[in-house]
Design a protein around this motif. Structure first.
Motif, short mmCIF file in Angstrom:
data_model
loop_
_atom_site.label_atom_id
_atom_site.label_comp_id
_atom_site.label_asym_id
_atom_site.label_seq_id
_atom_site.Cartn_x
_atom_site.Cartn_y
_atom_site.Cartn_z
N UNK A 55 0.76 -1.16 0.00
CA UNK A 55 -0.02 -0.04 -0.16
C UNK A 55 0.86 1.24 -0.19
N UNK A 56 1.94 1.30 0.82
CA UNK A 56 2.74 2.50 0.85
C UNK A 56 3.56 2.45 -0.29
N UNK A 82 -5.50 12.67 6.48
CA UNK A 82 -4.86 11.61 7.18
C UNK A 82 -4.03 10.55 6.34
N UNK A 83 -4.34 10.67 5.11
CA UNK A 83 -3.38 9.60 4.16
C UNK A 83 -1.99 10.33 3.98
N UNK A 84 -2.02 11.75 4.06
CA UNK A 84 -0.96 12.59 3.99
C UNK A 84 0.07 12.36 5.09
N UNK A 85 -0.58 12.14 6.29
CA UNK A 85 0.10 12.20 7.46
C UNK A 85 0.56 10.67 7.66
N UNK A 86 -0.09 9.92 7.10
CA UNK A 86 0.44 8.41 7.30
C UNK A 86 1.43 8.21 6.31
N UNK A 87 1.20 8.50 5.14
CA UNK A 87 2.15 7.84 3.76
C UNK A 87 2.87 9.06 3.52
N UNK A 91 6.16 8.94 0.63
CA UNK A 91 6.07 9.75 -0.90
C UNK A 91 6.80 10.71 -1.08
N UNK A 92 7.43 11.18 0.08
CA UNK A 92 8.78 12.26 0.00
C UNK A 92 9.97 11.82 -0.69
#
Length: 93
Positions: A55-56, A82-87, A91-92
């Motif tokens: 998923x990541x 929440x997705x941005x905080x978790x993943x 993604x960076x």
């Protein structure tokens, strides 16, 4: 009691005998459906960890392709924030 093979010939013979046993093994029907609870738990946790890695990686690819966090969140069942905080740390990279 099984003795430990000492020479190379004994080790090879022992390995061959084990290989023959593995190839000839046929589990009973009851063996196929019974799993120790701790083994089942370990397997489930292992599958979950693999799914989280997948998923990541998918989130990383989606973000590289320009998919907005709002859409990512919707697809993983949460908000975009929440997705941005978790993943986001994945993604960076």
């Amino acid at each position: 009691m099984t003795t430990v093979p000492r020479s190379l010939d004994e080790i090879i013979a022992s390995a061959d005998a084990l290989a023959d046993r593995f190839e000839a093994y046929e589990p009973a029907d009851a063996d196929r459906d019974s799993v120790d609870p701790t083994t089942a738990l370990w397997l489930a946790a292992s599958r979950r960890a693999a799914a989280e890695r997948d998923l990541a990686a998918a989130v990383v690819e989606a973000r590289r392709a320009g998919v907005p966090w709002k859409v990512v969140g919707e697809l993983v069942g949460t908000s975009g924030e929440a997705a941005r905080q978790r993943y986001g740390r994945h993604a960076a990279r």
